[in-house]
Structure formats: structure tokens, C-alpha cells
Design a protein around this motif. Structure first.
Motif, mmCIF file in Angstrom:
data_model
loop_
_atom_site.group_PDB
_atom_site.id
_atom_site.type_symbol
_atom_site.label_atom_id
_atom_site.label_comp_id
_atom_site.label_asym_id
_atom_site.label_seq_id
_atom_site.Cartn_x
_atom_site.Cartn_y
_atom_site.Cartn_z
ATOM 1 N N ARG A 157 0.898 -28.294 -6.101
ATOM 2 C CA ARG A 157 0.030 -27.448 -5.285
ATOM 3 C C ARG A 157 -0.907 -26.670 -6.202
ATOM 4 N NH1 ARG A 157 4.049 -24.033 -1.539
ATOM 5 N NH2 ARG A 157 2.100 -23.519 -0.486
ATOM 6 N N GLN A 158 -2.130 -26.495 -5.755
ATOM 7 C CA GLN A 158 -3.081 -25.726 -6.537
ATOM 8 C C GLN A 158 -2.966 -24.244 -6.215
ATOM 9 O OE1 GLN A 158 -7.099 -27.228 -6.100
ATOM 10 N NE2 GLN A 158 -6.820 -28.634 -7.815
ATOM 11 N N VAL A 159 -2.912 -23.428 -7.250
ATOM 12 C CA VAL A 159 -2.939 -21.976 -7.107
ATOM 13 C C VAL A 159 -3.952 -21.447 -8.110
ATOM 14 C CG1 VAL A 159 -0.537 -21.833 -6.339
ATOM 15 C CG2 VAL A 159 -1.065 -21.629 -8.782
ATOM 16 N N THR A 160 -4.329 -20.188 -7.950
ATOM 17 C CA THR A 160 -5.315 -19.605 -8.846
ATOM 18 C C THR A 160 -4.714 -18.418 -9.599
ATOM 19 O OG1 THR A 160 -7.119 -20.232 -7.368
ATOM 20 C CG2 THR A 160 -7.599 -18.561 -9.031
ATOM 21 N N ILE A 161 -4.779 -18.478 -10.908
ATOM 22 C CA ILE A 161 -4.371 -17.370 -11.760
ATOM 23 C C ILE A 161 -5.640 -16.614 -12.136
ATOM 24 C CG2 ILE A 161 -3.153 -16.664 -13.847
ATOM 25 C CD1 ILE A 161 -1.393 -18.139 -11.796
ATOM 26 N N HIS A 162 -5.834 -15.445 -11.549
ATOM 27 C CA HIS A 162 -7.063 -14.681 -11.789
ATOM 28 C C HIS A 162 -7.045 -13.988 -13.144
ATOM 29 C CE1 HIS A 162 -8.279 -15.339 -7.647
ATOM 30 N NE2 HIS A 162 -7.117 -14.897 -7.230
ATOM 31 N N ALA A 163 -5.892 -13.508 -13.551
ATOM 32 C CA ALA A 163 -5.774 -12.825 -14.846
ATOM 33 C C ALA A 163 -4.342 -12.970 -15.333
ATOM 34 C CB ALA A 163 -6.153 -11.353 -14.715
ATOM 35 N N LEU A 164 -4.197 -13.169 -16.647
ATOM 36 C CA LEU A 164 -2.863 -13.366 -17.232
ATOM 37 C C LEU A 164 -2.858 -12.806 -18.646
ATOM 38 C CD1 LEU A 164 -0.001 -14.686 -17.202
ATOM 39 C CD2 LEU A 164 -1.096 -16.787 -18.033
ATOM 40 N N THR A 165 -1.850 -11.994 -18.942
ATOM 41 C CA THR A 165 -1.655 -11.509 -20.307
ATOM 42 C C THR A 165 -0.210 -11.791 -20.708
ATOM 43 O OG1 THR A 165 -1.061 -9.271 -19.586
ATOM 44 C CG2 THR A 165 -3.378 -9.690 -20.093
ATOM 45 N N LEU A 166 -0.031 -12.128 -21.973
ATOM 46 C CA LEU A 166 1.284 -12.404 -22.543
ATOM 47 C C LEU A 166 1.437 -11.549 -23.794
ATOM 48 C CD1 LEU A 166 1.182 -16.319 -22.307
ATOM 49 C CD2 LEU A 166 2.407 -14.769 -20.775
ATOM 50 N N ALA A 167 2.596 -10.926 -23.945
ATOM 51 C CA ALA A 167 2.825 -10.068 -25.112
ATOM 52 C C ALA A 167 4.299 -10.093 -25.486
ATOM 53 C CB ALA A 167 2.389 -8.632 -24.811
ATOM 54 N N PRO A 168 4.617 -10.089 -26.791
ATOM 55 C CA PRO A 168 6.012 -10.025 -27.218
ATOM 56 C C PRO A 168 6.651 -8.705 -26.777
ATOM 57 C CG PRO A 168 4.557 -10.583 -29.049
ATOM 58 C CD PRO A 168 3.684 -10.124 -27.929
ATOM 59 N N VAL A 169 7.950 -8.719 -26.631
ATOM 60 C CA VAL A 169 8.701 -7.502 -26.310
ATOM 61 C C VAL A 169 9.230 -6.927 -27.617
ATOM 62 C CG1 VAL A 169 10.716 -6.552 -25.113
ATOM 63 C CG2 VAL A 169 9.314 -8.327 -24.007
ATOM 64 N N ALA A 170 8.964 -5.661 -27.848
ATOM 65 C CA ALA A 170 9.378 -5.029 -29.103
ATOM 66 C C ALA A 170 10.878 -5.152 -29.312
ATOM 67 C CB ALA A 170 8.969 -3.552 -29.088
ATOM 68 N N ASP A 171 11.262 -5.493 -30.520
ATOM 69 C CA ASP A 171 12.670 -5.574 -30.940
ATOM 70 C C ASP A 171 13.444 -6.682 -30.235
ATOM 71 O OD1 ASP A 171 12.260 -3.302 -32.574
ATOM 72 O OD2 ASP A 171 12.659 -1.976 -30.865
ATOM 73 N N ASP A 172 12.740 -7.632 -29.574
ATOM 74 C CA ASP A 172 13.436 -8.755 -28.942
ATOM 75 C C ASP A 172 12.605 -10.016 -29.161
ATOM 76 O OD1 ASP A 172 14.784 -10.612 -27.439
ATOM 77 O OD2 ASP A 172 15.086 -9.288 -25.719
ATOM 78 N N PRO A 173 12.904 -10.780 -30.201
ATOM 79 C CA PRO A 173 12.087 -11.950 -30.551
ATOM 80 C C PRO A 173 12.194 -13.105 -29.559
ATOM 81 C CG PRO A 173 14.031 -11.843 -31.945
ATOM 82 C CD PRO A 173 14.011 -10.576 -31.152
ATOM 83 N N THR A 174 13.105 -13.011 -28.588
ATOM 84 C CA THR A 174 13.233 -14.094 -27.611
ATOM 85 C C THR A 174 12.754 -13.677 -26.220
ATOM 86 O OG1 THR A 174 15.509 -13.503 -27.010
ATOM 87 C CG2 THR A 174 15.216 -15.021 -28.869
ATOM 88 N N ALA A 175 12.033 -12.564 -26.152
ATOM 89 C CA ALA A 175 11.531 -12.104 -24.849
ATOM 90 C C ALA A 175 10.008 -12.034 -24.875
ATOM 91 C CB ALA A 175 12.110 -10.738 -24.497
#
Length: 319
Positions: A157-175
Motif C-alpha cells: 500500500r502506498q503511504v506518504t511520509i511527510h517528514a522523518l528524523t532519525l537520531a541515536p539514543v544517548a548511552d544506548d548504541p542499539t536504540a
């Protein structure tokens, strides 16, 4: 010794919108039932389900406001989520069983690579609906098949992602923290899994919080505990008017005579520009009458409030 029967709360007409900060562990319908009970309201509904594992904004429509709930169902949403990298589960979230693990490449989490990855998933994308979802196939929800151990074919199904940000979580290298604004029908769990696959390690959702829906913000919301702590009169005062479900919609005002005709379902003529949706108000006293569309100077009714609903709402706000 038998328990005494619980006293039945007399219901009353209540009209408006409550912006609820739903807690984790409670279904959307259970949250609506709790709000309905606290307000002793006759009629209540919500504007789009929120999984028990998710928290955040759940607009609860009461009385006349339920007539405009569909507009929020179709609206864009915003979420704040946390992903666990290196672990895939059967459900795409923390409720499922682990099906695979993999090492997480720390270099993949540098700001430049995460920004490029976010850009890759921004815009119109395709998603395959998860098996653990309420989407129906041949009259049965997909999660019913999943619980029976059956995997059925699902069309992308088609959806629209208008805005997306990704950032590491401090002190958790797997999050990884994910913030997204998206169209209706977007599965954030699926987005999390697809991002994990793109990173080469897999991922699943560990936390999900809805922060906005159709221009309504979590900053305006109240918790169930906060609502319960208020007096009955104070609870009514935290309600937004039904037109809160129509943010940004052009408005038309009608005098008493024209308002009465509009409420009877008659089309009205006036100097209104074309618009697929307008909110129509009575001038005095100012009150929402319903919605309409404007075509070649003609106001065509769509959803109308009943005169009794308008009268009850005016009495409710005057008290």
C-alpha cells in the motif's frame, strides 16, 4: 458475601472533543469508555485507534462531535518512537517473539548516514501491512490469521511520509529515536522494520507515542488521572468545541433565517468561493451548524447538527 451492585450513572448529552493523553496498556476503546463514564456522556467515540502498547494523543468525540470524527480519521498523524536495533520480532514490536538478532554497525548511526536514510524513506513509499494488524482480509482481521499461525498475502500500500528524523539514543548504541509525520494508514511498526532492514541489522518498535493528529496537539491533552481529579463542572470546561475537529477549514456564517433553512437541508446561495469543505456557523448565538461544500456560489449541506444538539451545546457552554 455478595458485592453490592455498582450504582448506574445517569447519562446526559455532552458535546465536544476531549484531547486525551492515552496511557500505555489501555486500548483506545477502553480509554473512550473511561472518558464517557467520567463525563456521564450519552455518546462517545474516537478518531482513530491507538494500540494498547502506544501512548499519546487520542481525540475523544462526544455527542455532536462524533459526526465529524471521520475527518480526523483521514488526517495526517505525527509520532515519536523508539526502535531497538539488531533484534527482529514476530510482531514488529516488543510484544512479539524474537526471530532474529544481528550486530549493529555503529558507523551506520552517524548523523550523515541517518539523515540520508531518513531522506530515503521520505515521500510516497510502499508498505506491506503487518500480519498483526486490524486490516481485514475476507472478513477477518489479519491478527486473527496471525494468531492461528497463518500468513496471508498482503498487497503493498502506498503511504506518504511527510517528514522523518532519525537520531541515536544517548548511552544506548542499539536504540534509535524516530520522529515522523505521515499520512493515514501508515504503520510505524513496518517503517521501523524497514529502517532496520536498510541498516542491515533489523529492528523492532519498543515505544510509540502519538504527538499530533490533524493539527490537534498532544500539548493540549489531559491524562485520565487529570480528568478524574476534576469536578464534573471542570471536566466539561476542558472540552474543546466540536469545530476543533475542523482546523483550518474555511468558515461561513449565516443569519438566523438562513441558518434555519440550512439546518433543514436546503441549499443556500451566497458570495462564497468554491471549497470542498466549509464549516457553517450561525451568527447569533455563534454555534456550529454543520459542514458543507461550496460550488458556484451554492452552499450544499454535508453533515448537519440537529437543532437539539446545538441547543444542548449552547446550554452546556453557558453553565
Amino acid at each position: 458475601m455478595t458485592a453490592e451492585p455498582r450504582a448506574r450513572v445517569p447519562r446526559r448529552p455532552v458535546h465536544g472533543v476531549l484531547l486525551l493523553d492515552k496511557p500505555v496498556g489501555l486500548s483506545a476503546q477502553a480509554a473512550v469508555s473511561k472518558v464517557k463514564w467520567l463525563l456521564a456522556a450519552e455518546k462517545a467515540g474516537h478518531t482513530g485507534t491507538l494500540d494498547p502498547l502506544a501512548s499519546g494523543l487520542l481525540p475523544v468525540c462526544l455527542g455532536a462531535a462524533t459526526k465529524f470524527a471521520q475527518l480526523q480519521l483521514d488526517a495526517d498523524k505525527a509520532y515519536d518512537a523508539t526502535l531497538r536495533l539488531g533484534v527482529r520480532t514476530t510482531t514488529g514490536d516488543a510484544e512479539g517473539e524474537v526471530v532474529a538478532t544481528a550486530a549493529v554497525d555503529p558507523d551506520a548511526l552517524c548523523p550523515q548516514r541517518l539523515a540520508a536514510l531518513a531522506q530515503r524513506f521520505t515521500g510516497v513509499i510502499e508498505q506491506i501491512p503487518p500480519m498483526h494488524s486490524a486490516l481485514k482480509k475476507e472478513g477477518r482481521a489479519l491478527y486473527e490469521y496471525a494468531r492461528a499461525g497463518v500468513v496471508v498475502e498482503r498487497a503493498p500500500r502506498q503511504v506518504t511520509i511527510h517528514a522523518l528524523t532519525l537520531a541515536p539514543v544517548a548511552d544506548d548504541p542499539t536504540a534509535l529515536r524516530l520522529q515522523v509525520r505521515c499520512s493515514k494508514g501508515t504503520y510505524v511498526r513496518t517503517l521501523a522494520e524497514d529502517i532496520g532492514a536498510a541498516l542491515g541489522c533489523g529492528a523492532h518498535l519498543t515505544a510509540l507515542r502519538r504527538t499530533d493528529t490533524g493539527g490537534l496537539s498532544l500539548a493540549q491533552a489531559i491524562t485520565l488521572e487529570g480528568l478524574q481529579a476534576l469536578s464534573p463542572a471542570q471536566r466539561l470546561r476542558v472540552l474543546l468545541p466540536p469545530e476543533a475537529l475542523l482546523p483550518g477549514v474555511p468558515q461561513v456564517q449565516l443569519d438566523e433565517r438562513e441558518a434555519g433553512r440550512f439546518l433543514s437541508g436546503l441549499r443556500r446561495r451566497g458570495p462564497w468561493p468554491p471549497a470542498p469543505l466549509v464549516a457553517v456557523f450561525a451568527q447569533r448565538p455563534r454555534a456550529l451548524l454543520g459542514t458543507a461544500r461550496c460550488v458556484r456560489g451554492e452552499l450544499i449541506p454535508l453533515r448537519l447538527l440537529a437543532p437539539t444538539e446545538i441547543s444542548q451545546y449552547l446550554q452546556q457552554t453557558a453553565s
